[in-house]
Design a protein around this motif. Sequence first.
Motif, PDB file in Angstrom:
ATOM      1  N   TYR A   1       0.670  -1.175   0.051  1.00 55.73           N
ATOM      2  CA  TYR A   1       0.414   0.162   0.132  1.00 55.73           C
ATOM      3  C   TYR A   1       0.867   1.146  -0.266  1.00 55.73           C
ATOM      4  CZ  TYR A   1      -3.832  -3.660   1.474  1.00 55.73           C
ATOM      5  OH  TYR A   1      -4.116  -4.664   1.758  1.00 55.73           O
ATOM      6  N   VAL A   2       0.293   2.028  -0.443  1.00 56.81           N
ATOM      7  CA  VAL A   2       1.178   3.310  -0.288  1.00 56.81           C
ATOM      8  C   VAL A   2       0.385   4.671   0.986  1.00 56.81           C
ATOM      9  CG1 VAL A   2       2.011   6.048  -2.076  1.00 56.81           C
ATOM     10  CG2 VAL A   2       2.028   3.068  -3.327  1.00 56.81           C
ATOM     11  N   GLN A   3       1.419   5.053   0.804  1.00 54.87           N
ATOM     12  CA  GLN A   3       0.724   6.268   2.401  1.00 54.87           C
ATOM     13  C   GLN A   3       1.569   7.214   2.547  1.00 54.87           C
ATOM     14  OE1 GLN A   3       0.651   4.269   6.690  1.00 54.87           O
ATOM     15  NE2 GLN A   3      -1.271   6.090   6.903  1.00 54.87           N
TER      16      GLN A   3
ATOM     17  N   PRO B   1      -8.216  19.632   4.070  1.00 55.29           N
ATOM     18  CA  PRO B   1      -7.483  19.737   2.796  1.00 55.29           C
ATOM     19  C   PRO B   1      -7.015  20.577   1.877  1.00 55.29           C
ATOM     20  CG  PRO B   1     -10.198  18.974   2.602  1.00 55.29           C
ATOM     21  CD  PRO B   1      -9.863  19.932   4.062  1.00 55.29           C
ATOM     22  N   ASP B   2      -6.953  21.449   2.164  1.00 51.92           N
ATOM     23  CA  ASP B   2      -6.775  22.838   1.924  1.00 51.92           C
ATOM     24  C   ASP B   2      -4.852  22.491   1.793  1.00 51.92           C
ATOM     25  OD1 ASP B   2      -8.743  23.630   0.635  1.00 51.92           O
ATOM     26  OD2 ASP B   2      -8.701  25.107   1.368  1.00 51.92           O
ATOM     27  N   ALA B   3      -4.670  22.682   3.258  1.00 48.27           N
ATOM     28  CA  ALA B   3      -3.670  22.852   4.290  1.00 48.27           C
ATOM     29  C   ALA B   3      -1.879  21.217   3.337  1.00 48.27           C
ATOM     30  CB  ALA B   3      -3.631  22.360   5.345  1.00 48.27           C
ATOM     31  N   ILE B   4      -3.281  19.896   3.770  1.00 50.38           N
ATOM     32  CA  ILE B   4      -2.735  19.155   2.967  1.00 50.38           C
ATOM     33  C   ILE B   4      -2.415  19.037   1.503  1.00 50.38           C
ATOM     34  CG2 ILE B   4      -3.415  16.630   1.989  1.00 50.38           C
ATOM     35  CD1 ILE B   4      -5.233  16.507   4.678  1.00 50.38           C
TER      36      ILE B   4
ATOM     37  N   ASN C   1      -2.279  10.488  -8.322  1.00 48.55           N
ATOM     38  CA  ASN C   1      -2.172   9.810  -8.324  1.00 48.55           C
ATOM     39  C   ASN C   1      -3.004   9.018  -6.918  1.00 48.55           C
ATOM     40  OD1 ASN C   1      -1.954   9.067 -11.128  1.00 48.55           O
ATOM     41  ND2 ASN C   1      -0.407   8.012 -10.588  1.00 48.55           N
ATOM     42  N   TRP C   2      -1.593   9.066  -6.029  1.00 51.39           N
ATOM     43  CA  TRP C   2      -2.249   9.783  -4.531  1.00 51.39           C
ATOM     44  C   TRP C   2      -3.650  10.357  -3.699  1.00 51.39           C
ATOM     45  CZ3 TRP C   2      -2.944  12.433   0.406  1.00 51.39           C
ATOM     46  CH2 TRP C   2      -3.431  11.526   1.257  1.00 51.39           C
ATOM     47  N   TYR C   3      -3.155  11.632  -3.923  1.00 45.09           N
ATOM     48  CA  TYR C   3      -4.003  12.534  -4.079  1.00 45.09           C
ATOM     49  C   TYR C   3      -5.559  12.390  -4.994  1.00 45.09           C
ATOM     50  CZ  TYR C   3      -1.623  16.399  -1.579  1.00 45.09           C
ATOM     51  OH  TYR C   3      -0.430  16.929  -0.655  1.00 45.09           O
TER      52      TYR C   3
ATOM     53  N   VAL D   1       8.917   9.515  11.199  1.00 43.03           N
ATOM     54  CA  VAL D   1       8.011  10.039  10.453  1.00 43.03           C
ATOM     55  C   VAL D   1       6.771   9.660  11.267  1.00 43.03           C
ATOM     56  CG1 VAL D   1       9.565   9.996   8.404  1.00 43.03           C
ATOM     57  CG2 VAL D   1       8.232   7.983   9.026  1.00 43.03           C
ATOM     58  N   VAL D   2       5.808  10.681  11.121  1.00 38.60           N
ATOM     59  CA  VAL D   2       4.288  10.552  11.048  1.00 38.60           C
ATOM     60  C   VAL D   2       3.074   9.998   9.876  1.00 38.60           C
ATOM     61  CG1 VAL D   2       4.417  12.033  12.564  1.00 38.60           C
ATOM     62  CG2 VAL D   2       3.557  12.720  10.911  1.00 38.60           C
ATOM     63  N   ALA D   3       2.125   9.191   9.850  1.00 36.87           N
ATOM     64  CA  ALA D   3       1.751   8.914   8.742  1.00 36.87           C
ATOM     65  C   ALA D   3       0.199   9.467   9.557  1.00 36.87           C
ATOM     66  CB  ALA D   3       2.068   7.380   8.406  1.00 36.87           C
ATOM     67  N   PRO D   4      -0.419  10.890   9.179  1.00 43.80           N
ATOM     68  CA  PRO D   4      -1.639  10.947   9.547  1.00 43.80           C
ATOM     69  C   PRO D   4      -2.563  10.417   8.752  1.00 43.80           C
ATOM     70  CG  PRO D   4      -0.212  12.824   8.907  1.00 43.80           C
ATOM     71  CD  PRO D   4       1.213  11.457   8.905  1.00 43.80           C
ATOM     72  N   LEU D   5      -2.317  10.092   7.208  1.00 46.36           N
ATOM     73  CA  LEU D   5      -3.001  10.315   6.397  1.00 46.36           C
ATOM     74  C   LEU D   5      -3.313   8.597   5.912  1.00 46.36           C
ATOM     75  CD1 LEU D   5      -2.091  13.537   4.208  1.00 46.36           C
ATOM     76  CD2 LEU D   5      -4.140  13.290   5.705  1.00 46.36           C
TER      77      LEU D   5
END
Length: 162
Positions: free
Chosen positions: A28-30, A46-49, A66-68, A116-120
């Motif tokens: 998976y891609v994260q 979403p604007d900040a992301i 592609n991810w977005y 690292v962090v993975a919040p999405l």
Amino acid sequence: EQGEADVAIRYGDGHWPHLVSRKLLDLYVQPVYPPAFAQRYDFTDPDAIRRIPLIHMTARPNAWRNWYQAAGYGAPTPDKEYHLDDYPAAIEAAKTLGGALAAMPIEQALVQSGAVVAPLPAIGPLEEGVFAVFRPTDADNPVVQSFIDWVAQLLKSALSSK
């Protein structure tokens, strides 16, 4: 198919001429980011992301777009972009520079370490994965198949404990 190896572990789509493959791991891609970004950016907006600095791999120029799109955020408009030639460099840069797309569950230990962090969300499974590859003549070889079973169990055990 050359040389003495009976089994190879490869990343790809599972299709290699004159070889048989058995999928060992879905990927998976994260997105992963520097820990400081958790305070700097609002990961619920979403604007900040879309504005978060991104690290691109030159071999996968459309990966972020592609991810977005798959995650439902539209097109990215990052404040800054970095372009690197390989995956390990991109993951290393994600510790300080911006977001990189990580192969999960392979990089889960990096997230758990706090590097690292993975919040999405993760997207996938990808078409590509991790495969055991062997000659067609070894399809019924119990030694080869037992070895592949052992590798598959190691992967499952190692990644489920993370």
